[in-house]
Design a protein around this motif. Structure first.
Motif, PDB file in Angstrom:
ATOM      1  N   GLU A   1       0.847  -1.191   0.000  1.00 29.17           N
ATOM      2  CA  GLU A   1       0.000   0.000   0.000  1.00 29.17           C
ATOM      3  C   GLU A   1       0.885   1.245   0.000  1.00 29.17           C
ATOM      4  O   GLU A   1       1.252   1.771   1.049  1.00 29.17           O
TER       5      GLU A   1
ATOM      6  N   ARG B   1       1.112   5.080  -1.648  1.00 32.84           N
ATOM      7  CA  ARG B   1       0.348   6.087  -2.383  1.00 32.84           C
ATOM      8  C   ARG B   1       1.116   7.400  -2.458  1.00 32.84           C
ATOM      9  O   ARG B   1       1.917   7.710  -1.583  1.00 32.84           O
TER      10      ARG B   1
ATOM     11  N   ILE C   1      -2.930   9.944  -4.243  1.00 26.98           N
ATOM     12  CA  ILE C   1      -3.918  10.190  -3.196  1.00 26.98           C
ATOM     13  C   ILE C   1      -4.115  11.672  -2.923  1.00 26.98           C
ATOM     14  O   ILE C   1      -5.067  12.066  -2.265  1.00 26.98           O
TER      15      ILE C   1
END
Length: 368
Positions: free
Chosen positions: A266, A268, A299
């Motif tokens: 994950e 971003r 993001i």
């Protein structure tokens, strides 16, 4: 393994990223098809190997030289899964996989001066305003600044180092913000260096924080040395901050590879200090250009604004303003996206090319 099965002098793994409670009984290892560095050639895998799906060994210790990050993708078979008292936030499921209680994010970049600490302060404050229990952890030992940007420098009594030394409890070192319920700061020590803190100690600190908070946001120091490794080792997700400059983007690309080597999926992107006028004049990289190079999800985009400098000098994050500025809205939107909301990105080009933007640019020299 060492000896004949370890021809390049690679010793046993120093730790398992994000899963300190897994005890490795035996292993056979092999390097990924695309190693992070070229210091070690590919090693043929043994036959008796089993894949690890949710955990990767992110760091190996090398004989006679500093630790070198590799991406290890297969390890053999035997693990003893248990709940370790040293890492109370890691709870083992029946299948032996680690389950997280809270979200641990690291804000990193590689290059210094791109706005990591400003991003940490504003996103942490914005999440607290949304009703979340948030702790921002300053991991820049020796050069702490997060307390200044939050306006909490006069209330710091204990630091992370005091907790690690046993001079105080973790609760005593937390500085709670009086303006917003739910935001706390765990400051770094100014009289310690990054080398004085180990990865195991950072995991222990973050594990303790996860018992109390829904979000732990780690403000990573610049560079990719020991301070970076300590910041990343306990994190579940990463927010990669960069400015649309070629040097910052190249460093960010290097950091993406290191984060992936730690087993982090994950990751971003936040593009900071964007100046739409320079982008339109082809004097600055666009957001699309940065995305194409880094190849990670976007993001948030933060426009360049003088009010960011004013807010940091005053110790008042932009998201606290009653009438949010454009950067304040951008930071708040990032927090909402972290919460799972679908929020449209700001149309920064209109702020520059619109009628109001042109008038303000004529009189002030910069768009709002």
């Amino acid at each position: 393994p060492t000896g004949s099965s370890d021809p390049y002098g690679i010793m046993a793994p120093a730790f398992v990223a994000g899963a300190g409670s897994l005890r490795l009984k035996s292993c056979s290892w092999g390097l990924s098809e695309r190693p992070v560095t070229r210091m070690c050639p590919r090693q043929p895998l043994k036959k008796s190997v089993a894949c690890i799906t949710s955990t990767q060994l992110a760091f190996l210790t090398s004989r006679g030289r500093a630790g070198v990050p590799f991406k290890v993708f297969r390890v053999s078979t035997q693990f003893s899964a248990h709940k370790s008292s040293a890492y109370p936030n890691i709870v083992m499921s029946d299948s032996g996989s680690a389950r997280k209680k809270c979200r641990v994010l690291v804000v990193t970049s590689g290059k210094g001066g791109v706005g990591k600490t400003t991003t940490t302060a504003n996103i942490g404050m914005a999440l607290a305003r949304l009703g979340r229990q948030v702790c921002v952890l300053d991991a820049d030992f020796g050069l702490r600044n997060l307390d200044l940007l939050l306006g909490l420098e006069n209330r710091v009594v204990y630091t992370v180092s005091d907790v690690l030394n046993g001079d105080c409890r973790l609760e005593q070192a937390l500085v709670r913000d009086k303006r917003v319920n739910g935001l706390s700061l765990l400051p770094a020590a100014q009289n310690r260096t990054k080398e004085d803190v180990t990865a195991d100690q950072m995991i222990q600190i973050v594990s303790g924080l996860c018992e109390k908070f829904e979000y732990v946001i780690v403000d990573s120091p610049a560079g990719i040395e020991n301070g970076f490794n300590n910041s990343v080792v306990a994190a579940h997700e990463a927010l990669l901050v960069t400015t649309p400059e070629i040097a910052a983007v190249r460093d960010a690309d290097r950091v993406v590879g290191l984060l992936e080597a730690f087993g982090m999926t994950e990751i971003r992107l936040i593009v900071n200090r964007l100046r739409p006028g320079m982008v339109q004049a082809n004097d600055m990289m666009s957001v699309a250009d940065v995305q194409e190079i880094l190849a990670i999800p976007l993001i948030g985009v933060i426009p360049e604004d003088e009010r960011i400098i004013v807010s940091t000098n005053r110790g008042e994050p932009l998201v606290l303003d009653e009438k949010l500025s454009l950067p304040g809205v951008a930071f708040e939107n990032i927090a909402r996206r972290l919460e799972g909301e679908e929020v449209d990105f700001l149309d920064l080009d209109t702020a520059y090319t619109g009628v109001v933007g042109k008038i303000k640019r004529f009189f002030l020299g910069t768009p709002d």
